[in-house]
Design a protein around this motif. Structure first.
Motif, PDB file in Angstrom:
ATOM      1  N   GLU A 102       0.671  -1.498  -0.189  1.00 33.30           N
ATOM      2  CA  GLU A 102      -0.459  -0.101   0.530  1.00 33.30           C
ATOM      3  C   GLU A 102       0.817   0.672   0.201  1.00 33.30           C
ATOM      4  O   GLU A 102       0.238   2.422   0.026  1.00 33.30           O
ATOM      5  N   LYS A 158     -10.229  -1.266  -2.720  1.00 33.20           N
ATOM      6  CA  LYS A 158     -10.511  -2.742  -2.028  1.00 33.20           C
ATOM      7  C   LYS A 158     -12.027  -2.881  -1.881  1.00 33.20           C
ATOM      8  O   LYS A 158     -12.521  -3.749  -2.769  1.00 33.20           O
ATOM      9  N   SER A 188     -10.370 -10.246  -6.532  1.00 30.29           N
ATOM     10  CA  SER A 188     -10.382  -9.464  -5.227  1.00 30.29           C
ATOM     11  C   SER A 188      -9.646  -9.908  -4.040  1.00 30.29           C
ATOM     12  O   SER A 188      -9.316  -8.253  -3.470  1.00 30.29           O
ATOM     13  N   PHE A 191      -6.721  -6.765  -3.604  1.00 30.63           N
ATOM     14  CA  PHE A 191      -8.128  -5.507  -2.786  1.00 30.63           C
ATOM     15  C   PHE A 191      -8.003  -5.776  -1.177  1.00 30.63           C
ATOM     16  O   PHE A 191      -8.151  -4.666  -1.092  1.00 30.63           O
ATOM     17  N   LEU A 192      -7.700  -6.822  -1.026  1.00 27.17           N
ATOM     18  CA  LEU A 192      -7.482  -7.221   0.286  1.00 27.17           C
ATOM     19  C   LEU A 192      -6.704  -7.168   1.301  1.00 27.17           C
ATOM     20  O   LEU A 192      -6.654  -7.379   2.176  1.00 27.17           O
TER      21      LEU A 192
END
Length: 193
Positions: A102, A158, A188, A191-192
């Motif tokens: 991130e 997310k 996904s 994105f988590l």
């Protein structure tokens, strides 16, 4: 950063360690604000602005007017140090695997907050003596924008991944005890993290 510094060594960071780090970062800010309140107590005084009487926030206490500015810039300086620490962490974690990375989002958030501070603080200082209401509106909008933009930058990818890319297919039951990132599959999962 500690986890990916030694890729072959198992490293665990507990919630207690994170809490201790958070407390260490928060203690100076709390001390600055507490001493500021004791030494340069904020007071309201009635002033004539454009023919109308308005309550205007001034610095009272032991120091008078310059004390409020001194403590304000001490607090801004401490905030800048914390932002620079965030810049350092985003630089050293830029090569972390993408599922856990991130650093770009954090760097953009830091840039956003820094740029907003560099623009809004001087504008606020210039406008405050002439029109406190406009200065208050600018400061309030800047705070709302900064926090909203930071939250959107952190969580929108997310949410987009869950809702639009994965279409809720792999969302676990919220009442289960374990919802680790490894329990998610599909598009996904990136994105988590």
């Amino acid at each position: 950063w500690r986890i990916f510094r030694f890729p072959l060594k198992k490293t665990t960071i507990t919630n207690l360690e994170l809490l201790v780090l958070w407390v260490i970062v928060m203690i100076p800010a709390i001390l600055i604000v507490t001493i500021w309140t004791i030494v340069s107590t904020p007071t309201a005084s009635m002033e004539d602005r454009d023919g109308d009487d308005h309550y205007v926030c001034n610095t009272g206490g032991f120091t008078g007017e310059p004390g409020g500015l001194v403590f304000f810039f001490i607090l801004v300086g401490y905030g800048a140090i914390v932002l620079l620490l965030g810049v350092f962490l985003s630089i050293v974690t830029r090569k972390v695997p993408s599922q856990f990375n991130e650093s770009k989002l954090i760097a953009i958030s830091i840039y956003n907050l820094g740029f907003l501070s560099v623009v809004i603080i001087p504008v606020f200082m210039v406008i405050q003596p002439f029109n406190p209401f406009v200065a208050w509106i600018l400061r309030t909008l800047a705070i709302l924008y900064a926090f909203t933009a930071t939250l959107v930058l952190q969580f929108a990818p997310k949410i987009i991944g869950i809702i639009f890319i994965d279409k809720f297919r792999n969302v676990q039951n919220l009442s289960t005890k374990s919802t680790s990132p490894s329990s998610f599959s599909g598009k996904s999962s990136e994105f988590l993290s």
